[in-house]
Design a protein around this motif. Sequence first.
Motif, short mmCIF file in Angstrom:
data_model
loop_
_atom_site.label_atom_id
_atom_site.label_comp_id
_atom_site.label_asym_id
_atom_site.label_seq_id
_atom_site.Cartn_x
_atom_site.Cartn_y
_atom_site.Cartn_z
N SER A 183 -8.79 11.34 -7.18
CA SER A 183 -8.55 9.96 -6.80
C SER A 183 -7.10 9.55 -7.03
O SER A 183 -6.37 10.19 -7.76
CB SER A 183 -9.48 9.01 -7.58
OG SER A 183 -9.10 8.91 -8.93
N GLY A 184 -6.73 8.45 -6.36
CA GLY A 184 -5.43 7.82 -6.51
C GLY A 184 -5.60 6.33 -6.33
O GLY A 184 -6.67 5.86 -5.93
N TYR A 185 -4.53 5.58 -6.61
CA TYR A 185 -4.60 4.12 -6.56
C TYR A 185 -3.52 3.53 -5.68
O TYR A 185 -2.43 4.08 -5.56
CB TYR A 185 -4.42 3.53 -7.97
CG TYR A 185 -5.60 3.69 -8.87
CD1 TYR A 185 -6.54 2.66 -9.00
CD2 TYR A 185 -5.80 4.85 -9.60
CE1 TYR A 185 -7.63 2.79 -9.85
CE2 TYR A 185 -6.88 5.00 -10.45
CZ TYR A 185 -7.79 3.96 -10.58
OH TYR A 185 -8.87 4.09 -11.40
N PHE A 186 -3.84 2.35 -5.12
CA PHE A 186 -2.82 1.52 -4.49
C PHE A 186 -3.05 0.08 -4.92
O PHE A 186 -4.14 -0.27 -5.40
CB PHE A 186 -2.81 1.66 -2.96
CG PHE A 186 -3.99 1.06 -2.23
CD1 PHE A 186 -4.04 -0.30 -1.95
CD2 PHE A 186 -5.02 1.87 -1.78
CE1 PHE A 186 -5.12 -0.86 -1.26
CE2 PHE A 186 -6.09 1.33 -1.08
CZ PHE A 186 -6.14 -0.04 -0.82
N GLY A 187 -2.03 -0.74 -4.77
CA GLY A 187 -2.14 -2.16 -5.07
C GLY A 187 -2.04 -2.96 -3.79
O GLY A 187 -1.23 -2.66 -2.92
N ASP A 188 -2.88 -4.00 -3.67
CA ASP A 188 -2.82 -4.88 -2.49
C ASP A 188 -1.70 -5.91 -2.69
O ASP A 188 -0.98 -5.86 -3.69
CB ASP A 188 -4.19 -5.49 -2.21
CG ASP A 188 -4.54 -6.69 -3.09
OD1 ASP A 188 -3.78 -7.02 -4.03
OD2 ASP A 188 -5.59 -7.31 -2.83
N PRO A 189 -1.51 -6.85 -1.75
CA PRO A 189 -0.40 -7.80 -1.88
C PRO A 189 -0.41 -8.63 -3.17
O PRO A 189 0.64 -9.10 -3.60
CB PRO A 189 -0.56 -8.70 -0.65
CG PRO A 189 -1.19 -7.82 0.37
CD PRO A 189 -2.16 -6.97 -0.43
#
Length: 138
Positions: free
Chosen positions: A112-118
């Motif tokens: 898994s990996g992560y991203f951030g929304d606005p």
Amino acid sequence: MDPRISFVTLAVADLDASRAFYVDGLGWSAALDVPGEVLMIRTGEHLVLSLWLAAEFEAEVGPIVRGPGVVPVTLAHNVATHDEVDAVLATARAAGADPVSEPFERDWGGYSGYFGDPDGYRWEIAFNPGPIGQVVLP
């Protein structure tokens, strides 16, 4: 009470930026869109992601705690393969997501990996080969 969640509601600073990210960038469809107030996106058979402009959110539920750091909640989108993790992260990043972490093999056996929304909400994109991981796949 049935063990289920019907809505996940997040307060957002800029509803237009959230719409651009989720609808235009990720390609999700709005189930309800009230400009200047709320954007609702059906994310499962019985689940809606509700993005409320922060002022509207506070008017209904009370003051938002503000300060440095990350909101202590994550959202997860599980997929069936390693390649899908990479593809979803690439799509999110192309839509303007903050690339929080590259995906890697986790100690628990997944990837898994992560991203951030606005607004900085963290999304985990995960392949979970275990039984609980299979429960959440469509």
